[in-house]
Design an enzyme around this catalytic site. Structure first.
Site, PDB file in Angstrom:
ATOM      1  N   CYS A   1       0.720  42.060 -13.172  1.00 37.64           N
ATOM      2  CA  CYS A   1       0.446  41.426 -11.882  1.00 37.64           C
ATOM      3  C   CYS A   1      -0.641  40.357 -11.930  1.00 37.64           C
ATOM      4  CB  CYS A   1       0.079  42.496 -10.867  1.00 37.64           C
ATOM      5  SG  CYS A   1       1.330  43.805 -10.762  1.00 37.64           S
TER       6      CYS A   1
ATOM      7  N   ASN B   1       7.886  43.585  -4.734  1.00 42.89           N
ATOM      8  CA  ASN B   1       6.828  43.329  -5.713  1.00 42.89           C
ATOM      9  C   ASN B   1       7.479  42.778  -6.984  1.00 42.89           C
ATOM     10  OD1 ASN B   1       4.953  43.581  -7.843  1.00 42.89           O
ATOM     11  ND2 ASN B   1       3.955  45.355  -6.905  1.00 42.89           N
TER      12      ASN B   1
ATOM     13  N   HIS C   1      -1.313  38.544  -5.212  1.00 45.27           N
ATOM     14  CA  HIS C   1      -0.214  39.307  -5.790  1.00 45.27           C
ATOM     15  C   HIS C   1       0.356  40.198  -4.703  1.00 45.27           C
ATOM     16  CE1 HIS C   1       2.146  42.154  -7.927  1.00 45.27           C
ATOM     17  NE2 HIS C   1       1.267  43.128  -7.737  1.00 45.27           N
TER      18      HIS C   1
END
Length: 362
Positions: free
Chosen positions: A124, A292, A262
């Site tokens: 990430c 995500n 993120h």
């Protein structure tokens, strides 16, 4: 006392194009209601903000999406592939254990032999770290162009039972996407400022052990996560760094067009924005449509908001990635919205010509 954060400032280098690629398949998270129950799915949607995700079929890998995105940029910007001197591929879902997938991408994109290509295993925080790596290569080697490719097909891996094999809830959180970023040497470029932190003492907070050297026999396990520890990290360490970065730079939220985090989950993102003084209307959200997407999430959010905007307009996003490692970082850069290309949907898949032993026997 903690040492001052590592900062890098790159002059004469700019982000000259950005493209996000996903598959042609988008699925609503409500499809999990028969498996997880309606109440569980509704609570998940409310807390995370995920409404669905793009999912790659079995034969489409992260590198396929990244290759399509890179090819689109080269075509749109009329860039000769022979002018690309570096290719950095940031992913946790490579095509092979070896060789580095970046070498295959160098071949597929027709980049010159006189170039450097390698993989980086980051999640990430991959985008913010990747900007530093690519810009550093350009600065030290006097390259005209570099390609930063990044992303993951985490959802695809879960369906194939290589990630979170015992956690059905994980399948709702992740989506598949990859991004290509073209970086260019340009004497008129505004500075790119970056800052980074790593805390390896918390390496077990998010860890994937299956099929690798340390625990070869843990075939039945995928990823393990300390949910409470990761939550505390994101709402404490991350905002602290953003505030410290702005103080050092002499900026405030008013100096930025948007905050691009993120896309971990919506609740966490709101907490980070609140604790750093950013109004919610300045925080870009793409987790609703894309879920995500790991290292691809920051540029994917920029694609969602600016990819269809016409004309020349310079924006200044404050971009912050954080996650596995634990690692986190910030990039402060100015980008022309005309360089953020519209979302690319593709069914591209590469046939490497390899045939498994079992297929040969049949």
């Amino acid at each position: 006392m903690r040492a001052k954060m590592i900062k890098s400032v790159f002059n004469d280098i700019r982000i000259s194009a950005m493209e996000t690629a996903v598959s042609t398949i988008w699925e609503d998270v409500d499809r999990f209601k028969p498996l997880m129950g309606e109440s569980t799915v509704q609570k998940f949607k409310k807390s995370t903000g995920v409404l669905g995700q793009y999912v790659s079929p079995e034969k489409q890998t992260t590198s396929d999406l990244a290759c399509a995105a890179a090819r689109k940029i080269l075509e749109e910007k009329c860039i000769d592939p022979n002018k690309i001197g570096a290719l950095v591929f940031v992913t946790q879902t490579p095509d092979y254990a070896k060789p580095a997938t970046a070498c295959v991408l160098q071949f597929r994109l027709g980049l010159p032999i006189d170039s450097i290509a390698f993989d980086v295993n980051l999640g990430c925080s991959g985008f913010v770290n990747g900007i530093n790596i690519a810009a550093s290569l350009m600065q030290s080697s006097k390259l005209k162009y570099a390609l930063l490719l990044l992303g993951d097909t985490a959802y695809r891996d879960q369906i194939l039972n290589t990630l979170y094999p015992k956690d059905d809830s994980g399948k709702m959180l992740f989506g598949d996407a990859a991004v290509a970023v073209l970086m260019e040497s340009n004497k008129n470029a505004e500075p790119i400022s970056c800052a980074y932190r790593t805390d390896g003492s918390r390496f077990k907070s998010i860890i994937h052990v299956n099929s690798h050297q340390r625990h070869l026999k843990w075939k039945e396990y995928g990823s393990l996560m300390d949910g409470v520890g990761v939550f505390n990290f994101t709402i404490n360490d991350v905002p602290e760094m953003i505030k410290e970065f702005m103080m050092d730079a002499g900026t405030t939220p008013d100096d930025y067009d948007c905050l691009v985090l993120h896309q971990a989950n919506l609740y966490v993102m709101k907490q980070v924005a609140k604790r750093t003084g950013f109004p919610m209307e300045k925080m870009l959200v793409s987790i609703d449509e894309f879920a995500n997407t790991s290292s691809a999430s920051i540029p994917t959010a920029l694609t969602k908001y600016y990819g269809k905007e016409a004309g020349n307009r310079i924006i200044r996003p404050l971009m912050c990635g954080f996650g596995v490692g634990l690692s986190w970082g910030i990039v402060d850069a100015k980008i022309n919205v005309s360089d953020i290309l519209p979302l690319l949907q593709t069914d591209e898949s590469f046939d490497d010509g390899l045939v498994s032993p079992s297929e040969k026997e049949n």
